[in-house]
Write a protein that holds these residues in place. Sequence first.
Motif, PDB file in Angstrom:
ATOM      1  N   ARG A  23      69.243 -55.002 115.345  1.00  0.00           N
ATOM      2  CA  ARG A  23      70.646 -54.694 115.649  1.00  0.00           C
ATOM      3  C   ARG A  23      70.907 -53.196 115.515  1.00  0.00           C
ATOM      4  O   ARG A  23      70.127 -52.454 114.939  1.00  0.00           O
ATOM      5  CB  ARG A  23      71.563 -55.444 114.682  1.00  0.00           C
ATOM      6  CG  ARG A  23      71.350 -56.966 114.722  1.00  0.00           C
ATOM      7  CD  ARG A  23      72.435 -57.709 113.975  1.00  0.00           C
ATOM      8  NE  ARG A  23      72.550 -57.245 112.604  1.00  0.00           N
ATOM      9  CZ  ARG A  23      73.653 -57.413 111.858  1.00  0.00           C
ATOM     10  NH1 ARG A  23      74.709 -58.018 112.361  1.00  0.00           N
ATOM     11  NH2 ARG A  23      73.699 -56.961 110.619  1.00  0.00           N
ATOM     12  N   THR A  24      72.039 -52.781 116.065  1.00  0.00           N
ATOM     13  CA  THR A  24      72.501 -51.415 115.836  1.00  0.00           C
ATOM     14  C   THR A  24      74.022 -51.442 115.837  1.00  0.00           C
ATOM     15  O   THR A  24      74.628 -52.497 116.052  1.00  0.00           O
ATOM     16  CB  THR A  24      71.969 -50.424 116.887  1.00  0.00           C
ATOM     17  OG1 THR A  24      72.241 -49.083 116.441  1.00  0.00           O
ATOM     18  CG2 THR A  24      72.626 -50.621 118.251  1.00  0.00           C
ATOM     19  N   TRP A  25      74.629 -50.299 115.585  1.00  0.00           N
ATOM     20  CA  TRP A  25      76.086 -50.240 115.632  1.00  0.00           C
ATOM     21  C   TRP A  25      76.479 -49.040 116.466  1.00  0.00           C
ATOM     22  O   TRP A  25      75.775 -48.041 116.520  1.00  0.00           O
ATOM     23  CB  TRP A  25      76.690 -50.169 114.228  1.00  0.00           C
ATOM     24  CG  TRP A  25      76.325 -48.929 113.487  1.00  0.00           C
ATOM     25  CD1 TRP A  25      75.087 -48.602 112.996  1.00  0.00           C
ATOM     26  CD2 TRP A  25      77.170 -47.824 113.194  1.00  0.00           C
ATOM     27  NE1 TRP A  25      75.124 -47.378 112.404  1.00  0.00           N
ATOM     28  CE2 TRP A  25      76.382 -46.873 112.504  1.00  0.00           C
ATOM     29  CE3 TRP A  25      78.519 -47.543 113.422  1.00  0.00           C
ATOM     30  CZ2 TRP A  25      76.898 -45.664 112.055  1.00  0.00           C
ATOM     31  CZ3 TRP A  25      79.033 -46.337 112.964  1.00  0.00           C
ATOM     32  CH2 TRP A  25      78.224 -45.409 112.298  1.00  0.00           C
ATOM     33  N   LEU A  26      77.567 -49.164 117.152  1.00  0.00           N
ATOM     34  CA  LEU A  26      78.031 -48.049 117.964  1.00  0.00           C
ATOM     35  C   LEU A  26      79.524 -48.143 118.200  1.00  0.00           C
ATOM     36  O   LEU A  26      80.145 -49.190 118.011  1.00  0.00           O
ATOM     37  CB  LEU A  26      77.272 -47.973 119.286  1.00  0.00           C
ATOM     38  CG  LEU A  26      76.937 -49.255 120.049  1.00  0.00           C
ATOM     39  CD1 LEU A  26      78.144 -49.732 120.813  1.00  0.00           C
ATOM     40  CD2 LEU A  26      75.790 -48.985 120.998  1.00  0.00           C
ATOM     41  N   LYS A  27      80.065 -47.008 118.597  1.00  0.00           N
ATOM     42  CA  LYS A  27      81.473 -46.958 118.958  1.00  0.00           C
ATOM     43  C   LYS A  27      81.539 -47.229 120.454  1.00  0.00           C
ATOM     44  O   LYS A  27      80.798 -46.625 121.232  1.00  0.00           O
ATOM     45  CB  LYS A  27      82.029 -45.567 118.623  1.00  0.00           C
ATOM     46  CG  LYS A  27      83.532 -45.506 118.595  1.00  0.00           C
ATOM     47  CD  LYS A  27      83.968 -44.195 117.968  1.00  0.00           C
ATOM     48  CE  LYS A  27      85.454 -44.002 118.179  1.00  0.00           C
ATOM     49  NZ  LYS A  27      85.883 -42.665 117.775  1.00  0.00           N
ATOM     50  N   MET A  53      68.912 -42.674 120.800  1.00  0.00           N
ATOM     51  CA  MET A  53      69.258 -42.505 119.386  1.00  0.00           C
ATOM     52  C   MET A  53      68.109 -41.794 118.684  1.00  0.00           C
ATOM     53  O   MET A  53      67.031 -41.630 119.246  1.00  0.00           O
ATOM     54  CB  MET A  53      69.522 -43.860 118.731  1.00  0.00           C
ATOM     55  CG  MET A  53      70.791 -44.539 119.223  1.00  0.00           C
ATOM     56  SD  MET A  53      71.149 -46.022 118.257  1.00  0.00           S
ATOM     57  CE  MET A  53      72.651 -46.599 119.063  1.00  0.00           C
ATOM     58  N   LEU A  93      84.521 -50.015 116.796  1.00  0.00           N
ATOM     59  CA  LEU A  93      83.156 -49.985 116.277  1.00  0.00           C
ATOM     60  C   LEU A  93      82.572 -51.371 116.480  1.00  0.00           C
ATOM     61  O   LEU A  93      83.241 -52.369 116.250  1.00  0.00           O
ATOM     62  CB  LEU A  93      83.146 -49.654 114.789  1.00  0.00           C
ATOM     63  CG  LEU A  93      83.450 -48.220 114.381  1.00  0.00           C
ATOM     64  CD1 LEU A  93      83.431 -48.099 112.867  1.00  0.00           C
ATOM     65  CD2 LEU A  93      82.446 -47.251 114.995  1.00  0.00           C
ATOM     66  N   THR A 104      66.052 -54.521 111.931  1.00  0.00           N
ATOM     67  CA  THR A 104      67.116 -55.543 111.912  1.00  0.00           C
ATOM     68  C   THR A 104      67.349 -56.210 113.270  1.00  0.00           C
ATOM     69  O   THR A 104      68.037 -57.232 113.334  1.00  0.00           O
ATOM     70  CB  THR A 104      68.462 -54.909 111.483  1.00  0.00           C
ATOM     71  OG1 THR A 104      68.876 -53.983 112.503  1.00  0.00           O
ATOM     72  CG2 THR A 104      68.344 -54.194 110.146  1.00  0.00           C
ATOM     73  N   ILE A 145      66.175 -48.567 112.156  1.00  0.00           N
ATOM     74  CA  ILE A 145      67.106 -49.634 111.768  1.00  0.00           C
ATOM     75  C   ILE A 145      67.082 -50.754 112.816  1.00  0.00           C
ATOM     76  O   ILE A 145      67.091 -51.941 112.482  1.00  0.00           O
ATOM     77  CB  ILE A 145      68.533 -49.054 111.568  1.00  0.00           C
ATOM     78  CG1 ILE A 145      68.549 -48.121 110.349  1.00  0.00           C
ATOM     79  CG2 ILE A 145      69.559 -50.169 111.414  1.00  0.00           C
ATOM     80  CD1 ILE A 145      69.804 -47.257 110.244  1.00  0.00           C
ATOM     81  N   THR A 162      70.858 -46.440 125.694  1.00  0.00           N
ATOM     82  CA  THR A 162      71.363 -45.263 124.989  1.00  0.00           C
ATOM     83  C   THR A 162      70.296 -44.675 124.081  1.00  0.00           C
ATOM     84  O   THR A 162      69.492 -45.406 123.507  1.00  0.00           O
ATOM     85  CB  THR A 162      72.665 -45.613 124.217  1.00  0.00           C
ATOM     86  OG1 THR A 162      73.294 -44.396 123.806  1.00  0.00           O
ATOM     87  CG2 THR A 162      72.410 -46.499 123.023  1.00  0.00           C
ATOM     88  N   ASP A 201      68.044 -44.343 113.460  1.00  0.00           N
ATOM     89  CA  ASP A 201      68.733 -45.441 114.147  1.00  0.00           C
ATOM     90  C   ASP A 201      67.732 -46.408 114.780  1.00  0.00           C
ATOM     91  O   ASP A 201      67.942 -47.624 114.768  1.00  0.00           O
ATOM     92  CB  ASP A 201      69.670 -44.889 115.231  1.00  0.00           C
ATOM     93  CG  ASP A 201      71.018 -44.473 114.653  1.00  0.00           C
ATOM     94  OD1 ASP A 201      71.543 -45.201 113.798  1.00  0.00           O
ATOM     95  OD2 ASP A 201      71.534 -43.426 115.069  1.00  0.00           O
ATOM     96  N   VAL A 233      78.935 -53.897 116.031  1.00  0.00           N
ATOM     97  CA  VAL A 233      77.551 -54.138 115.627  1.00  0.00           C
ATOM     98  C   VAL A 233      76.974 -55.070 116.683  1.00  0.00           C
ATOM     99  O   VAL A 233      77.554 -56.120 116.977  1.00  0.00           O
ATOM    100  CB  VAL A 233      77.469 -54.774 114.228  1.00  0.00           C
ATOM    101  CG1 VAL A 233      76.015 -55.082 113.872  1.00  0.00           C
ATOM    102  CG2 VAL A 233      78.081 -53.830 113.198  1.00  0.00           C
TER     103      VAL A 233
END
Lengths: 163, 414
Positions: B153-157, B140, B25, B151, B147, B138, B144, B27
């Motif tokens: 930023r985002t988070w992903l796997k 989303m 994961l 911010t 967010i 990508t 998402d 960020v």
Amino acid sequence: MARVWKFGDDVDTDQIVPGRYAPYMTSEAEFFRYAFIEHRPEFAQNVRPGDIIVAGDNFGCGSSREYAPLALKKLGIAAIIANSFARIFFRNAINLGIPLFEDRAAVSALADGEEVELDVANGLLRTASGQIQLRKPPAFVQEILAAGTIVDYLRRYGRFPGE
Amino acid sequence: MAEPKTLAEKIISRAAGHEVTAGDLAVVRVGMAMSVDSIAPSVIKIMREELGVPHVADPERVAIFIDHVAPACNVATAEGQAVVRRFVLEEGIRHFYDVGRGICHQVMVEENLARPGEVIVGSDSHSTSYGAIGAFGTGMGATDVAIAFATGRTWLKVPETIRVQLVGDLPRGVMAKDAALWLIGKLGIDGATYKAVEFHGAHRLSLASRLSLCCMTTELGAKAGMVAFPREELEARGLPAWLYPEPSASYEQTVEIRLDELEPQVASPDDVDNVSPVSEVAGTRIDQVFIGTCTNGRLEDLQAAASILRGRRIASHVRLIVIPASGRVLKEAIADGTMLALLEAGATIGTPGCGPCIGRHMGVLAAGEACFSTGNRNFRGRMGSADAAIYLGSPLTAAATAVVGAIADPRSLL
């Protein structure tokens, strides 16, 4: 009791809410009434809060539209159990706090119209013929669902899952 | 020592500020967060009312486009667009492109808003397109993207990667779209779910062709689709020196596409992986031909269509709708005579944007009708009535189909 609404493989987001019924085209107050309007016209009228959707492979493929899972949430869908989910749908549904379970054995054991009881927190499904223990989602998904939604999570912890 | 990395692992490691590999994961810093008229009103509401964040983190890293319903087709969409325009003014967002500038994915590349080596997040599934220029793009959902607006930023796997090796050259009459459809037919519409697709050998294709390929990886369920540029070409192309996959990187699988053996391909209703060579569906009667979209609305695509339509007329029962991917494409196609050739053949031209691809305006289908589209999805009901049929193929095949009035092999008309 919750009714099982069973679907096949590759249910795309155009089937869940066609683009022309998006909140952008209609309104926030009515778009969810068009869920599955062509694929399964009786769904939006007859679904009851607490019902669950059961589906095959790749549920929610296609467009990134978050209003597809949002429509299902607004109609009270308590959880979706599928063989697998498309990736954007998976993110969107978890972000909105809809519990998702990937469990092939459970999908094949459940029939459309069946009445079941789902204990979401423990992933326990009670059917007429017995109990099914659902495969638990990954830990970061459980963290988000425990907080409610991704927005609840960020507001509570001030950081992303896994950070 | 760090593991040899794929392109996805390299780009995400950079954006995360530490080393990551598939399965982690992460960020990450978002290079550009993009939204469009159909989703931005929700993004704005979620950011301000649900997240409680009044302003975007960095207006320079936000881009917004009016393309999905452009111009507005009813009061609801007009109101939504008014909300977006107010937001853009309040936030001081410079990267705002209104009616007629074009489809988000095309303009993101034309305006260098998607930059090589960065993570780009868009509220449209075909954000995978940016892999054509070496970005990790990508798609989303609204939350998402809200967010990411709030911010930066985002988070992903970090995804595993499928390596696709292109071999040989495209024969006359065959386009990158045909290669993409062939690949989707082979792997299936969930063939790359949660994964990245890395194209090797695609650096020799034009930008338009690379965009078409990367765009279509969304129809494999992919998280991103990227062109791997040879290490020795990076400098000449103005790309970061680190933007190459390690030769010994670990891939989930490798698939080879023999371009030189490829025929024109068609996806028949109602799924994008229902693919066959054009010969198997030739003769299927078509009512509407649509040339456009983020997949195939570029100058190269319009020129390809014109190469068949110049000096010919479309069949009398066919309507041919051409919608350039951007205002810039429209100007170029007017300047080089492409548009005149299309108009003289019987085409009509729409405002640059998404057009009828999503079934909202500018070419919605009636029950019983069949459309041949250069777009990316043929799901039941996508372009209008659930009882309409949608076939997908290249601009060359679309042009041949318009002339014949039924699905036709473009090689017979070249």
